[in-house]
Write a protein that holds these residues in place. Sequence first.
Motif, PDB file in Angstrom:
ATOM      1  N   THR A   1      15.474 -32.118  12.883  1.00 54.22           N
ATOM      2  CA  THR A   1      14.583 -31.579  13.458  1.00 54.22           C
ATOM      3  C   THR A   1      14.941 -30.808  14.766  1.00 54.22           C
TER       4      THR A   1
ATOM      5  N   LYS B   1      11.676 -28.321  12.099  1.00 56.96           N
ATOM      6  CA  LYS B   1      11.873 -29.108  11.151  1.00 56.96           C
ATOM      7  C   LYS B   1      12.312 -28.532   9.757  1.00 56.96           C
ATOM      8  N   ARG B   2      13.572 -28.827   9.251  1.00 55.25           N
ATOM      9  CA  ARG B   2      13.852 -28.160   8.123  1.00 55.25           C
ATOM     10  C   ARG B   2      14.289 -29.488   7.028  1.00 55.25           C
TER      11      ARG B   2
HETATM   12  P1  ADP Z   1      18.577 -18.178   7.294  1.00 53.99           P
HETATM   13  O1  ADP Z   1      20.019 -18.181   7.471  1.00 53.99           O
HETATM   14  O2  ADP Z   1      17.987 -19.441   6.326  1.00 53.99           O
HETATM   15  O3  ADP Z   1      17.802 -17.217   7.152  1.00 53.99           O
HETATM   16  P2  ADP Z   1      18.893 -18.994  10.141  1.00 53.99           P
HETATM   17  O4  ADP Z   1      19.652 -19.962  10.227  1.00 53.99           O
HETATM   18  O5  ADP Z   1      19.492 -17.581  10.355  1.00 53.99           O
HETATM   19  O6  ADP Z   1      18.090 -19.055   8.588  1.00 53.99           O
HETATM   20  O7  ADP Z   1      17.642 -19.332  11.215  1.00 53.99           O
HETATM   21  C1  ADP Z   1      17.220 -20.301  11.411  1.00 53.99           C
HETATM   22  C2  ADP Z   1      16.174 -20.288  12.660  1.00 53.99           C
HETATM   23  O8  ADP Z   1      15.431 -21.464  12.800  1.00 53.99           O
HETATM   24  C3  ADP Z   1      17.186 -20.359  13.837  1.00 53.99           C
HETATM   25  O9  ADP Z   1      16.590 -19.497  14.786  1.00 53.99           O
HETATM   26  C4  ADP Z   1      17.222 -21.668  14.215  1.00 53.99           C
HETATM   27  O10 ADP Z   1      17.291 -21.954  15.645  1.00 53.99           O
HETATM   28  C5  ADP Z   1      15.702 -22.028  14.027  1.00 53.99           C
HETATM   29  N1  ADP Z   1      15.971 -23.733  13.654  1.00 53.99           N
HETATM   30  C6  ADP Z   1      14.906 -24.424  14.344  1.00 53.99           C
HETATM   31  N2  ADP Z   1      14.737 -25.521  13.948  1.00 53.99           N
HETATM   32  C7  ADP Z   1      15.954 -25.783  13.017  1.00 53.99           C
HETATM   33  C8  ADP Z   1      16.597 -26.527  12.218  1.00 53.99           C
HETATM   34  N3  ADP Z   1      16.239 -27.991  12.334  1.00 53.99           N
HETATM   35  N4  ADP Z   1      17.725 -26.351  11.495  1.00 53.99           N
HETATM   36  C9  ADP Z   1      17.861 -25.203  11.163  1.00 53.99           C
HETATM   37  N5  ADP Z   1      17.505 -23.911  12.164  1.00 53.99           N
HETATM   38  C10 ADP Z   1      16.332 -24.164  13.002  1.00 53.99           C
END
Ligand code: ADP
Length: 141
Positions: A7, A135-136
């Motif tokens: 979260t 949330k992921r």
């Molecule tokens: P990807 O590499 O899959 O394209 P990134 O890690 O670069 O994604 O980006 C994820 C974005 O989402 C970041 O800005 C991060 O701060 C935000 N975020 C918010 N919540 C989460 C979470 N629970 N887990 C991972 N990233 C998150």
Amino acid sequence: MKKIITTSFEETQQLGFDFAKMLKGGAVLALYGDLGSGKTTFMQGLARGLGITRNIISPTFLIMRSYEITKKGLKHLYHLDLYRVEEASKAMDLGINELMGEPKNIVAIEWPDKIENLLPEKRINIYFAYLGDDKRQIQIS
Ligand code: ADP
Ligand code: MG
């Protein structure tokens, strides 16, 4: 199959950090999931967990970045982002075939779908999904 919901980005980094401790040389990680689903964020923690102090930035524009590892007899972490790669052959031109499975390397690939049939069978798949603002869902198999 391990399924986790985080979260905050810090939680995803922590997950990567903890996961790094279980990694063995030669590991190939396939990181699946849409843009913004947390793949690079996870890698930031994973790199810390391997003792890498350099900042992990997305290799999107360079396709591949390498980092020196000083722990566990390992040499390099190769972090790839194939988002911009149009043909699998282009990825192969980078020599990743030789890097994957080499016992002193850890190879982590974002957008592995691009080279799906070139990936080694023996690999760790991690699936990232966006569930909401912070949330992921992360599944490790
Ligand atoms: P990807 O590499 O899959 O394209 P990134 O890690 O670069 O994604 O980006 C994820 C974005 O989402 C970041 O800005 C991060 O701060 C935000 N975020 C918010 N919540 C989460 C979470 N629970 N887990 C991972 N990233 C998150
Ligand atoms: Mg990324």
